[in-house]
Motif scaffolding. Structure first.
Motif, PDB file in Angstrom:
ATOM      1  N   CYS A  54       3.796   4.736   3.354  1.00  0.00           N
ATOM      2  CA  CYS A  54       4.121   4.286   1.994  1.00  0.00           C
ATOM      3  C   CYS A  54       2.941   4.412   1.033  1.00  0.00           C
ATOM      4  O   CYS A  54       3.115   4.286  -0.180  1.00  0.00           O
ATOM      5  CB  CYS A  54       4.631   2.848   2.015  1.00  0.00           C
ATOM      6  N   TYR A  55       1.736   4.663   1.551  1.00  0.00           N
ATOM      7  CA  TYR A  55       0.589   4.887   0.673  1.00  0.00           C
ATOM      8  C   TYR A  55       0.438   6.359   0.306  1.00  0.00           C
ATOM      9  O   TYR A  55      -0.167   6.690  -0.711  1.00  0.00           O
ATOM     10  CB  TYR A  55      -0.700   4.396   1.338  1.00  0.00           C
ATOM     11  N   LEU A  56       0.976   7.231   1.135  1.00  0.00           N
ATOM     12  CA  LEU A  56       0.867   8.668   0.893  1.00  0.00           C
ATOM     13  C   LEU A  56       2.108   9.233   0.215  1.00  0.00           C
ATOM     14  O   LEU A  56       2.078  10.361  -0.282  1.00  0.00           O
ATOM     15  CB  LEU A  56       0.654   9.410   2.215  1.00  0.00           C
ATOM     16  N   GLN A  57       3.185   8.458   0.209  1.00  0.00           N
ATOM     17  CA  GLN A  57       4.447   8.922  -0.359  1.00  0.00           C
ATOM     18  C   GLN A  57       4.938   7.947  -1.424  1.00  0.00           C
ATOM     19  O   GLN A  57       4.400   6.850  -1.578  1.00  0.00           O
ATOM     20  CB  GLN A  57       5.492   9.069   0.754  1.00  0.00           C
ATOM     21  N   SER A  58       5.972   8.365  -2.143  1.00  0.00           N
ATOM     22  CA  SER A  58       6.428   7.586  -3.295  1.00  0.00           C
ATOM     23  C   SER A  58       7.473   6.526  -2.953  1.00  0.00           C
ATOM     24  O   SER A  58       7.839   5.729  -3.810  1.00  0.00           O
ATOM     25  CB  SER A  58       6.998   8.527  -4.363  1.00  0.00           C
ATOM     26  N   TRP A  59       7.975   6.499  -1.718  1.00  0.00           N
ATOM     27  CA  TRP A  59       8.955   5.472  -1.371  1.00  0.00           C
ATOM     28  C   TRP A  59       8.268   4.113  -1.205  1.00  0.00           C
ATOM     29  O   TRP A  59       7.072   4.029  -0.950  1.00  0.00           O
ATOM     30  CB  TRP A  59       9.735   5.847  -0.104  1.00  0.00           C
ATOM     31  N   LYS A  60       9.045   3.070  -1.368  1.00  0.00           N
ATOM     32  CA  LYS A  60       8.511   1.710  -1.317  1.00  0.00           C
ATOM     33  C   LYS A  60       9.018   0.984  -0.070  1.00  0.00           C
ATOM     34  O   LYS A  60      10.149   1.191   0.362  1.00  0.00           O
ATOM     35  CB  LYS A  60       8.923   0.916  -2.560  1.00  0.00           C
ATOM     36  N   THR A  61       8.176   0.135   0.467  1.00  0.00           N
ATOM     37  CA  THR A  61       8.597  -0.730   1.560  1.00  0.00           C
ATOM     38  C   THR A  61       8.961  -2.101   0.997  1.00  0.00           C
ATOM     39  O   THR A  61       8.544  -2.459  -0.108  1.00  0.00           O
ATOM     40  CB  THR A  61       7.491  -0.862   2.626  1.00  0.00           C
ATOM     41  N   THR A  62       9.736  -2.857   1.731  1.00  0.00           N
ATOM     42  CA  THR A  62      10.187  -4.169   1.261  1.00  0.00           C
ATOM     43  C   THR A  62       9.010  -5.136   1.159  1.00  0.00           C
ATOM     44  O   THR A  62       8.174  -5.211   2.057  1.00  0.00           O
ATOM     45  CB  THR A  62      11.238  -4.744   2.225  1.00  0.00           C
ATOM     46  N   MET A  63       8.978  -5.892   0.062  1.00  0.00           N
ATOM     47  CA  MET A  63       7.873  -6.818  -0.168  1.00  0.00           C
ATOM     48  C   MET A  63       8.331  -8.266  -0.292  1.00  0.00           C
ATOM     49  O   MET A  63       7.541  -9.134  -0.655  1.00  0.00           O
ATOM     50  CB  MET A  63       7.118  -6.412  -1.441  1.00  0.00           C
ATOM     51  N   THR A  64       9.580  -8.556   0.007  1.00  0.00           N
ATOM     52  CA  THR A  64      10.083  -9.925  -0.132  1.00  0.00           C
ATOM     53  C   THR A  64       9.950 -10.687   1.180  1.00  0.00           C
ATOM     54  O   THR A  64      10.095 -10.125   2.267  1.00  0.00           O
ATOM     55  CB  THR A  64      11.561  -9.919  -0.558  1.00  0.00           C
ATOM     56  N   THR A  65       9.688 -11.975   1.068  1.00  0.00           N
ATOM     57  CA  THR A  65       9.532 -12.813   2.260  1.00  0.00           C
ATOM     58  C   THR A  65      10.861 -13.038   2.976  1.00  0.00           C
ATOM     59  O   THR A  65      10.881 -13.429   4.142  1.00  0.00           O
ATOM     60  CB  THR A  65       8.931 -14.172   1.872  1.00  0.00           C
ATOM     61  N   ARG A  66      11.971 -12.790   2.287  1.00  0.00           N
ATOM     62  CA  ARG A  66      13.285 -12.983   2.903  1.00  0.00           C
ATOM     63  C   ARG A  66      13.727 -11.772   3.721  1.00  0.00           C
ATOM     64  O   ARG A  66      14.768 -11.807   4.369  1.00  0.00           O
ATOM     65  CB  ARG A  66      14.326 -13.263   1.820  1.00  0.00           C
ATOM     66  N   SER A  67      12.950 -10.714   3.674  1.00  0.00           N
ATOM     67  CA  SER A  67      13.316  -9.497   4.400  1.00  0.00           C
ATOM     68  C   SER A  67      12.906  -9.614   5.865  1.00  0.00           C
ATOM     69  O   SER A  67      12.362 -10.631   6.305  1.00  0.00           O
ATOM     70  CB  SER A  67      12.620  -8.291   3.771  1.00  0.00           C
ATOM     71  N   ASN A  68      13.154  -8.552   6.606  1.00  0.00           N
ATOM     72  CA  ASN A  68      12.757  -8.513   8.019  1.00  0.00           C
ATOM     73  C   ASN A  68      11.324  -8.032   8.206  1.00  0.00           C
ATOM     74  O   ASN A  68      10.900  -7.772   9.335  1.00  0.00           O
ATOM     75  CB  ASN A  68      13.708  -7.592   8.797  1.00  0.00           C
ATOM     76  N   GLN A  69      10.602  -7.913   7.101  1.00  0.00           N
ATOM     77  CA  GLN A  69       9.224  -7.431   7.183  1.00  0.00           C
ATOM     78  C   GLN A  69       8.359  -8.451   7.935  1.00  0.00           C
ATOM     79  O   GLN A  69       8.337  -9.634   7.579  1.00  0.00           O
ATOM     80  CB  GLN A  69       8.659  -7.238   5.772  1.00  0.00           C
TER      81      GLN A  69
END
Length: 322
Positions: free
Chosen positions: A43-58
């Motif tokens: 996600c640092y080398l490409q333009s897509w985003k990863t989930t940043m919410t605490t309610r996600s499965n991250q």
């Protein structure tokens, strides 16, 4: 420290970082669901985003790691990068590519590139599209259709099972064309004019100044922290007006800066430029409190040293602008 280890993209990269890639690529917002998971690399080398919410499965640890990067201004930044680094970058959803690259992932040819050619990097796309380049004085046996019988197309059919190699080459070229020149290995880059300092023989106690603009190393070396996120770096490749063929012919100028009460509110800094004994170009300069544009200058040794180098380069440029 976690983030630094995660961004170590060399052969020494820890196993957990590869697992983190997969987790971050899996936990994405709904806006990214149309991007095949197989081409979400980093996600640092490409333009897509990863989930940043605490309610996600991250996982909380990965969420904290990403937020640390945001807090301290982590991003890719540099004046220029050597081609080996440019070629290592992911081609799909390249972070610096024109946004239209997102529309180039859903076609039949793109699926072939992803699944049969296993295309992942800029270098791979450049190699694939090379057959389309016509070089004056060199015979190019490739023909512009999918029935081409040239050696390159024949090899692609045999090795990948691709049924339309010319179409795939065109798409690889189109992907490359979305890259700004600073990130395009096909474009002229500052490294083309940079002399190999390793070829110089040092005199006793002499240290060679590294004037190179190009970031060398591997893809891990393109990241910077404490960047100004309000400032968007240029994606135009800088060019050198002078090709340096023999650094020994360069002018030798001594520059320095000093400061009284350095680090204090009462600090006063000055810079010096020395071309030689009784040389009329020698200068001593008081560091101004602000630039002509109104930008405040810190009175410090570092500011004075930079000012001396700036004045010297401007003087030499006026004497020999070409």
């Amino acid at each position: 420290m976690w983030l630094k280890r995660y961004l170590d993209l060399s052969a020494e990269r820890p196993l957990w970082a590869h697992l983190a890639d997969t987790i971050l690529a899996t936990n994405t917002p709904s806006s990214e669901k149309n991007i095949p998971s197989t081409i979400r690399i980093n996600c640092y080398l490409q333009s897509w985003k990863t989930t940043m919410t605490t309610r996600s499965n991250q996982p909380p640890d990965l969420l904290r790691m990403i937020k640390v990067g945001q807090k301290y201004g982590l991003r890719m930044e540099g004046i220029s990068f050597e081609r080996a680094i440019l070629r290592e970058m992911p081609i799909w959803h390249h972070a610096q590519a024109d946004s239209k690259i997102r529309r180039l992932t859903g076609s039949k040819a793109s699926k072939c590139l992803q699944n049969k050619h296993n295309l992942t990097t800029v270098g791979g796309a450049e190699d694939l599209a090379a057959a389309l380049i016509t070089i004056e004085g060199r015979l190019n046996t490739h023909t512009s259709n999918d029935s081409c019988k040239c050696g390159g197309c024949t090899e692609l059919r045999q090795n990948t099972g691709c049924e339309h190699p010319h179409t795939c080459m065109l798409l690889a070229q189109e992907l490359l064309d979305t890259l700004p020149e600073k990130w395009d290995p096909r474009a002229e880059q500052p490294e083309d004019q940079e002399y190999n300092l390793d070829n110089l023989q040092k005199e006793k106690d002499e240290e060679i100044f590294n004037y190179h603009l190009t970031t060398a190393g591997n893809i891990s070396d393109i990241f910077r922290v404490f960047t100004d996120l309000d400032h968007k770096p240029t994606n135009k490749a800088p060019t050198r007006l002078v090709k340096i063929t023999n650094p020994r012919e360069l002018s030798i100028v001594a520059t320095d800066g000093s400061c009284v009460d350095n680090g204090q509110d009462t600090a006063i800094a000055g810079a010096g430029v020395f071309f030689g004994i009784n040389d009329p170009r020698n200068q001593s300069i008081r560091v101004p409190t602000k630039t002509p544009e109104g930008i405040l200058l810190t009175q410090s040794n570092q500011t004075a040293e930079l000012l001396a180098a700036k004045i010297t380069s401007e003087m030499i440029e006026k004497e020999s602008p070409y």
